[in-house]
Design an enzyme around this catalytic site. Structure first.
Site, PDB file in Angstrom:
ATOM      1  N   TYR A 134       4.911   4.797 -10.924  1.00  0.00           N
ATOM      2  CA  TYR A 134       4.583   4.344  -9.563  1.00  0.00           C
ATOM      3  C   TYR A 134       5.870   4.274  -8.715  1.00  0.00           C
ATOM      4  CZ  TYR A 134       1.379   2.246  -6.151  1.00  0.00           C
ATOM      5  OH  TYR A 134       0.594   2.005  -5.051  1.00  0.00           O
TER       6      TYR A 134
ATOM      7  N   LYS B 204       5.045  -0.913  -1.898  1.00  0.00           N
ATOM      8  CA  LYS B 204       3.922  -1.880  -1.912  1.00  0.00           C
ATOM      9  C   LYS B 204       4.453  -3.319  -1.888  1.00  0.00           C
ATOM     10  CE  LYS B 204       0.232   0.827  -2.075  1.00  0.00           C
ATOM     11  NZ  LYS B 204      -0.541   1.091  -0.854  1.00  0.00           N
TER      12      LYS B 204
HETATM   13  P1  NDP Z   1      -6.848   8.865  -0.225  1.00  0.00           P
HETATM   14  O1  NDP Z   1      -6.043  10.053  -0.598  1.00  0.00           O
HETATM   15  O2  NDP Z   1      -8.309   9.020  -0.131  1.00  0.00           O
HETATM   16  O3  NDP Z   1      -6.301   8.222   1.128  1.00  0.00           O
HETATM   17  C1  NDP Z   1      -4.944   8.208   1.485  1.00  0.00           C
HETATM   18  C2  NDP Z   1      -4.913   8.274   2.983  1.00  0.00           C
HETATM   19  O4  NDP Z   1      -3.570   8.106   3.491  1.00  0.00           O
HETATM   20  C3  NDP Z   1      -5.392   9.605   3.494  1.00  0.00           C
HETATM   21  O5  NDP Z   1      -6.583   9.440   4.228  1.00  0.00           O
HETATM   22  C4  NDP Z   1      -4.261  10.059   4.390  1.00  0.00           C
HETATM   23  O6  NDP Z   1      -4.711  10.564   5.634  1.00  0.00           O
HETATM   24  C5  NDP Z   1      -3.546   8.786   4.707  1.00  0.00           C
HETATM   25  N1  NDP Z   1      -2.223   9.101   5.247  1.00  0.00           N
HETATM   26  C6  NDP Z   1      -1.164   9.652   4.601  1.00  0.00           C
HETATM   27  N2  NDP Z   1      -0.157   9.857   5.473  1.00  0.00           N
HETATM   28  C7  NDP Z   1      -0.586   9.418   6.682  1.00  0.00           C
HETATM   29  C8  NDP Z   1      -0.008   9.345   7.979  1.00  0.00           C
HETATM   30  N3  NDP Z   1       1.246   9.773   8.230  1.00  0.00           N
HETATM   31  N4  NDP Z   1      -0.740   8.837   9.017  1.00  0.00           N
HETATM   32  C9  NDP Z   1      -2.001   8.404   8.800  1.00  0.00           C
HETATM   33  N5  NDP Z   1      -2.612   8.440   7.594  1.00  0.00           N
HETATM   34  C10 NDP Z   1      -1.904   8.940   6.547  1.00  0.00           C
HETATM   35  O7  NDP Z   1      -6.453   7.761  -1.331  1.00  0.00           O
HETATM   36  P2  NDP Z   1      -6.877   6.276  -1.640  1.00  0.00           P
HETATM   37  O8  NDP Z   1      -8.190   5.962  -1.057  1.00  0.00           O
HETATM   38  O9  NDP Z   1      -6.657   6.116  -3.085  1.00  0.00           O
HETATM   39  O10 NDP Z   1      -5.729   5.443  -0.881  1.00  0.00           O
HETATM   40  C11 NDP Z   1      -5.965   4.439   0.101  1.00  0.00           C
HETATM   41  C12 NDP Z   1      -5.033   3.259  -0.127  1.00  0.00           C
HETATM   42  O11 NDP Z   1      -5.398   2.625  -1.342  1.00  0.00           O
HETATM   43  C13 NDP Z   1      -3.557   3.594  -0.251  1.00  0.00           C
HETATM   44  O12 NDP Z   1      -2.798   2.610   0.402  1.00  0.00           O
HETATM   45  C14 NDP Z   1      -3.316   3.500  -1.750  1.00  0.00           C
HETATM   46  O13 NDP Z   1      -1.965   3.219  -2.054  1.00  0.00           O
HETATM   47  C15 NDP Z   1      -4.227   2.354  -2.074  1.00  0.00           C
HETATM   48  N6  NDP Z   1      -4.558   2.168  -3.489  1.00  0.00           N
HETATM   49  C16 NDP Z   1      -5.174   3.167  -4.195  1.00  0.00           C
HETATM   50  C17 NDP Z   1      -5.497   2.990  -5.530  1.00  0.00           C
HETATM   51  C18 NDP Z   1      -6.160   4.066  -6.323  1.00  0.00           C
HETATM   52  O14 NDP Z   1      -6.221   3.940  -7.543  1.00  0.00           O
HETATM   53  N7  NDP Z   1      -6.676   5.113  -5.724  1.00  0.00           N
HETATM   54  C19 NDP Z   1      -5.187   1.726  -6.218  1.00  0.00           C
HETATM   55  C20 NDP Z   1      -4.573   0.731  -5.374  1.00  0.00           C
HETATM   56  C21 NDP Z   1      -4.270   0.964  -4.066  1.00  0.00           C
HETATM   57  P3  NDP Z   1      -5.108  12.114   5.820  1.00  0.00           P
HETATM   58  O15 NDP Z   1      -6.119  12.304   4.799  1.00  0.00           O
HETATM   59  O16 NDP Z   1      -5.639  12.162   7.210  1.00  0.00           O
HETATM   60  O17 NDP Z   1      -3.834  12.861   5.571  1.00  0.00           O
HETATM   61  C1  KAL Z   2       0.800   4.352 -11.684  1.00  0.00           C
HETATM   62  C2  KAL Z   2      -0.078   5.062 -11.020  1.00  0.00           C
HETATM   63  C3  KAL Z   2      -0.230   6.510 -11.285  1.00  0.00           C
HETATM   64  C4  KAL Z   2       0.059   7.325 -10.077  1.00  0.00           C
HETATM   65  C5  KAL Z   2       1.486   7.244  -9.551  1.00  0.00           C
HETATM   66  C6  KAL Z   2       1.716   7.230  -8.246  1.00  0.00           C
HETATM   67  C7  KAL Z   2       0.684   7.162  -7.192  1.00  0.00           C
HETATM   68  C8  KAL Z   2       1.067   6.992  -5.923  1.00  0.00           C
HETATM   69  C9  KAL Z   2       0.094   6.910  -4.790  1.00  0.00           C
HETATM   70  C10 KAL Z   2       0.518   7.790  -3.602  1.00  0.00           C
HETATM   71  C11 KAL Z   2      -0.256   7.302  -2.377  1.00  0.00           C
HETATM   72  C12 KAL Z   2       0.187   9.225  -3.941  1.00  0.00           C
HETATM   73  C13 KAL Z   2       0.751  10.259  -3.005  1.00  0.00           C
HETATM   74  O1  KAL Z   2       1.455   9.963  -2.058  1.00  0.00           O
HETATM   75  C14 KAL Z   2       0.338  11.672  -3.317  1.00  0.00           C
HETATM   76  C15 KAL Z   2       1.051  12.707  -2.438  1.00  0.00           C
HETATM   77  O2  KAL Z   2       2.370  12.909  -2.888  1.00  0.00           O
HETATM   78  C16 KAL Z   2       0.298  14.069  -2.571  1.00  0.00           C
HETATM   79  N1  KAL Z   2      -1.087  14.013  -2.106  1.00  0.00           N
HETATM   80  C17 KAL Z   2      -1.460  14.348  -0.840  1.00  0.00           C
HETATM   81  O3  KAL Z   2      -0.647  14.706   0.015  1.00  0.00           O
HETATM   82  C18 KAL Z   2      -2.937  14.212  -0.489  1.00  0.00           C
HETATM   83  C19 KAL Z   2      -3.448  15.568  -0.063  1.00  0.00           C
HETATM   84  C20 KAL Z   2      -3.063  13.146   0.616  1.00  0.00           C
HETATM   85  C21 KAL Z   2      -4.489  12.940   1.096  1.00  0.00           C
HETATM   86  O4  KAL Z   2      -2.616  11.940   0.013  1.00  0.00           O
HETATM   87  C22 KAL Z   2      -1.980  11.025   0.804  1.00  0.00           C
HETATM   88  N2  KAL Z   2      -1.631   9.910   0.157  1.00  0.00           N
HETATM   89  O5  KAL Z   2      -1.777  11.204   1.984  1.00  0.00           O
HETATM   90  C23 KAL Z   2      -0.876   4.447  -9.903  1.00  0.00           C
HETATM   91  C24 KAL Z   2      -2.368   4.514 -10.102  1.00  0.00           C
HETATM   92  C25 KAL Z   2      -2.742   3.861 -11.416  1.00  0.00           C
HETATM   93  C26 KAL Z   2      -3.069   3.812  -8.925  1.00  0.00           C
HETATM   94  C27 KAL Z   2      -2.899   4.498  -7.601  1.00  0.00           C
HETATM   95  C28 KAL Z   2      -3.346   5.901  -7.464  1.00  0.00           C
HETATM   96  C29 KAL Z   2      -2.344   3.779  -6.600  1.00  0.00           C
HETATM   97  C30 KAL Z   2      -2.160   4.209  -5.193  1.00  0.00           C
HETATM   98  O6  KAL Z   2      -1.395   3.527  -4.489  1.00  0.00           O
HETATM   99  O7  KAL Z   2      -2.792   5.161  -4.730  1.00  0.00           O
END
Ligand code: NDP
Ligand code: KAL
Length: 257
Positions: free
Chosen positions: A158, A165
């Site tokens: 992470y 975070k």
């Molecule tokens: P998604 O990939 O579905 O959502 C991530 C979102 O971040 C996307 O909609 C993306 O927007 C948006 N984003 C990234 N860059 C920008 C930017 N510059 N401006 C506006 N929006 C941006 O993933 P999750 O639903 O998993 O993530 C949502 C939140 O939940 C995050 O904060 C993540 O850290 C948190 N989280 C997720 C967990 C998991 O296991 N999945 C666990 C705990 C927390 P776009 O698609 O338009 O690029």
């Molecule tokens: C320990 C865990 C395993 C995963 C490690 C890191 C996860 C980080 C989350 C972070 C938001 C992921 C990214 O930023 C992915 C990015 O590099 C590439 N993906 C993209 O660009 C897609 C297309 C767009 C939609 O994504 C975003 N974010 O814009 C953590 C796990 C167990 C829990 C998780 C997944 C936590 C979390 O914060 O999401």
């Protein structure tokens, strides 16, 4: 007390697709009767978000592009929302990003640019959106952000996102203190791992999920719907005495030593 969200308007930021946590929140708020406003980072996600919102029966949603790294775009977005709907009652911030290379190996190798990028999108974005959104909450309101256990303790891979975070969690508390006097509450949900687009391609995600199934008190992972319902609680008057709080929606995993 009436806990329906009928007549209330909420902004949901961060729907990428149907697996997004933001989409789980949108559905819970919709079911409670809320009107929804969606923002997306760039036009790549405009149509997918609109197609998803179409599936919400009777929902007359609004849509705005809002890249949270751009101050002007954030303030323009909320100026347009003010013009189009006037008052809003809350905001769900579901946004995070870090470079892939910073989500593997050792945290000590994080570059300055990678560190700043992760903090910019994943933490400062809450501050700038709260500042722009709070003045529209003229009847009081709620802000909810999404965090993860990796901000409280070291979780493998992470890395820089954990540090971002931790910054997000602290920002949430300082915002709660500033905005409380205006009737705006600010809270976070710490979600357990859910397979979303962000989690995709991250090595070992299956083993993370398996560990939760084996060890979490509830012996299972959690769903977007469960996060959505907790967000509904935090954004409704059900939680009217709660601010600056982190609620773990993680099947109890965080209590384990
Ligand atoms: P998604 O990939 O579905 O959502 C991530 C979102 O971040 C996307 O909609 C993306 O927007 C948006 N984003 C990234 N860059 C920008 C930017 N510059 N401006 C506006 N929006 C941006 O993933 P999750 O639903 O998993 O993530 C949502 C939140 O939940 C995050 O904060 C993540 O850290 C948190 N989280 C997720 C967990 C998991 O296991 N999945 C666990 C705990 C927390 P776009 O698609 O338009 O690029
Ligand atoms: C320990 C865990 C395993 C995963 C490690 C890191 C996860 C980080 C989350 C972070 C938001 C992921 C990214 O930023 C992915 C990015 O590099 C590439 N993906 C993209 O660009 C897609 C297309 C767009 C939609 O994504 C975003 N974010 O814009 C953590 C796990 C167990 C829990 C998780 C997944 C936590 C979390 O914060 O999401």
């Amino acid at each position: 007390m009436n806990f329906s969200l009928e007549g209330r308007t909420y902004v949901v930021m961060g729907v990428a697709n149907k697996r997004s946590i933001a989409w789980g929140i949108a559905r819970s708020l919709h079911e409670a009767g809320a009107r929804l406003i969606f923002t997306y980072a760039n036009d790549r996600f405009e149509q997918p978000v609109k197609d998803l919102a179409e599936t919400l029966e009777g929902q007359n949603a609004l849509f705005y592009e809002c890249d949270v790294t751009n101050d002007q775009e954030v303030s323009n977005t909320f100026a347009k929302i003010k013009q189009d709907v006037g008052t809003i009652h809350g905001l769900a911030h579901c946004i995070a990003f870090a470079n892939k290379e910073d989500l593997q190996g050792e945290f000590v190798d994080t570059s300055r640019d990678g560190f700043l990028l992760a903090h910019n999108i994943s933490s400062y974005s809450l501050v700038v959106t709260a500042k722009a959104a709070a003045p529209l909450m003229t009847e009081g309101g709620g802000i909810v952000t999404l965090t993860y256990l990796g901000g409280e303790r070291v979780v493998k891979n992470y890395n820089v996102m954990g540090v971002a975070k931790a910054s997000l969690d602290a920002s949430m508390k300082y915002l709660a203190n500033d905005l409380g006097k205006h009737g705006v509450r600010v809270n976070a949900i710490s979600a357990g791992p859910i397979r979303t687009l962000s989690a995709k391609g991250i090595g070992d995600f299956n083993s993370v999920l398996k560990k939760i199934e084996e060890e979490a008190p509830l012996r299972r992972t959690i769903t977007q719907e469960e996060v959505g319902d907790s967000a509904y609680y935090l954004l409704s008057d059900l939680s009217r005495g709660v601010t600056g709080e982190i609620i773990h929606v993680d099947a109890g995993y965080n209590i384990l030593g």
